[in-house]
Structure formats: structure tokens, C-alpha cells
Design a protein around this motif. Structure first.
Motif, PDB file in Angstrom:
ATOM      1  N   GLN A  99       0.815  -1.215   0.000  1.00 53.12           N
ATOM      2  CA  GLN A  99       0.000   0.000   0.000  1.00 53.12           C
ATOM      3  C   GLN A  99       0.857   1.277   0.000  1.00 53.12           C
ATOM      4  OE1 GLN A  99      -3.259  -0.073  -0.490  1.00 53.12           O
ATOM      5  NE2 GLN A  99      -3.280   2.135  -0.615  1.00 53.12           N
ATOM      6  N   LYS A 100       1.971   1.251   0.699  1.00 55.01           N
ATOM      7  CA  LYS A 100       2.853   2.421   0.743  1.00 55.01           C
ATOM      8  C   LYS A 100       3.342   2.785  -0.653  1.00 55.01           C
ATOM      9  CE  LYS A 100       7.147   2.123   2.104  1.00 55.01           C
ATOM     10  NZ  LYS A 100       8.373   1.916   2.882  1.00 55.01           N
ATOM     11  N   LEU A 101       3.758   1.779  -1.431  1.00 55.82           N
ATOM     12  CA  LEU A 101       4.246   2.039  -2.782  1.00 55.82           C
ATOM     13  C   LEU A 101       3.116   2.489  -3.704  1.00 55.82           C
ATOM     14  CD1 LEU A 101       6.761  -0.903  -3.228  1.00 55.82           C
ATOM     15  CD2 LEU A 101       7.282   1.495  -2.808  1.00 55.82           C
ATOM     16  N   VAL A 102       1.928   1.943  -3.515  1.00 60.43           N
ATOM     17  CA  VAL A 102       0.777   2.361  -4.328  1.00 60.43           C
ATOM     18  C   VAL A 102       0.500   3.830  -4.088  1.00 60.43           C
ATOM     19  CG1 VAL A 102      -1.712   2.065  -4.662  1.00 60.43           C
ATOM     20  CG2 VAL A 102      -0.236   0.061  -4.452  1.00 60.43           C
ATOM     21  N   GLN A 103       0.562   4.297  -2.849  1.00 52.45           N
ATOM     22  CA  GLN A 103       0.297   5.699  -2.538  1.00 52.45           C
ATOM     23  C   GLN A 103       1.354   6.619  -3.132  1.00 52.45           C
ATOM     24  OE1 GLN A 103      -0.005   5.719   1.729  1.00 52.45           O
ATOM     25  NE2 GLN A 103      -2.173   5.138   1.707  1.00 52.45           N
ATOM     26  N   ARG A 104       2.584   6.174  -3.215  1.00 49.67           N
ATOM     27  CA  ARG A 104       3.644   7.007  -3.785  1.00 49.67           C
ATOM     28  C   ARG A 104       3.418   7.207  -5.260  1.00 49.67           C
ATOM     29  NH1 ARG A 104       9.162   4.729  -1.056  1.00 49.67           N
ATOM     30  NH2 ARG A 104       8.694   5.365   1.055  1.00 49.67           N
TER      31      ARG A 104
END
Length: 104
Positions: A99-104
Motif C-alpha cells: 500500500q505504501k508504494l501504491v500511494q507514492r
């Protein structure tokens, strides 16, 4: 290429890995905080950050470990840049696996 890491520069299994890697014809580097060590002399490239004396006398792991971590961060960042995985100041070819990478 192999980067052997040892704060003291005399860890036997690291020296063995450097020797074996050189026998295969690959380039070797030593990351140690002891510039006069056997390991620094055995490798093709010696990376020897200078650190001040340890808080605990005769301990070579605290400040040396932090210095080595910074050098490794620089090496891996440089490798990412040279391999074309950086555009401007952004990583490219990143798989969004959380999820962290998706938000970036």
C-alpha cells in the motif's frame, strides 16, 4: 563483484570469501574501519571509513557498524543509478507490491 564487510578487517570467513572470489577472477572490495588490516590489503578496492574511538573500549562494532551502513547505502544508491533504475531523483521500474508504494 564481492564486497567483504568486517569492522576489524580480520574475520576469517570474510577473508575466505574474498580469496575465493578473486580465484574466480571477480573484483573484490573490503569494507573495514581498519585501513591496515589483512582484509584491506587482500581486496582490489579498500573502503576504510575513519571513525573515532568507541565508547566501549575494544569494541569495533558500534561506530564502525554505523559507518559501514552509510558506505553500503552509498554503494547501493550508486549501483541503482548506474543500472538505470533512477530517473531524475525517482526510482523507476518499481513494482507496487504494498500500500505504501501504491500511494507514492
Amino acid at each position: 563483484m564481492l564486497v567483504g564487510i568486517a569492522a576489524s578487517g580480520r574475520t576469517h570467513y570474510v577473508l575466505g570469501a574474498l580469496e575465493y572470489t578473486r580465484s574466480l577472477g571477480a573484483t573484490t572490495a573490503a569494507l573495514t574501519c581498519n585501513p591496515d588490516s589483512v582484509m584491506a590489503q587482500a581486496a582490489d578496492i579498500a573502503l576504510t571509513p575513519v571513525v573515532s574511538p568507541e565508547v566501549v573500549t575494544e569494541s569495533s562494532r558500534m561506530k564502525a557498524g554505523n559507518a559501514q551502513k552509510l558506505v553500503l547505502n552509498m554503494l547501493t544508491t550508486g549501483a541503482m543509478i548506474r543500472s538505470g533504475k533512477i530517473y531524475s531523483n525517482l526510482m523507476v521500474d518499481v513494482e507496487t507490491t504494498n500500500q505504501k508504494l501504491v500511494q507514492r
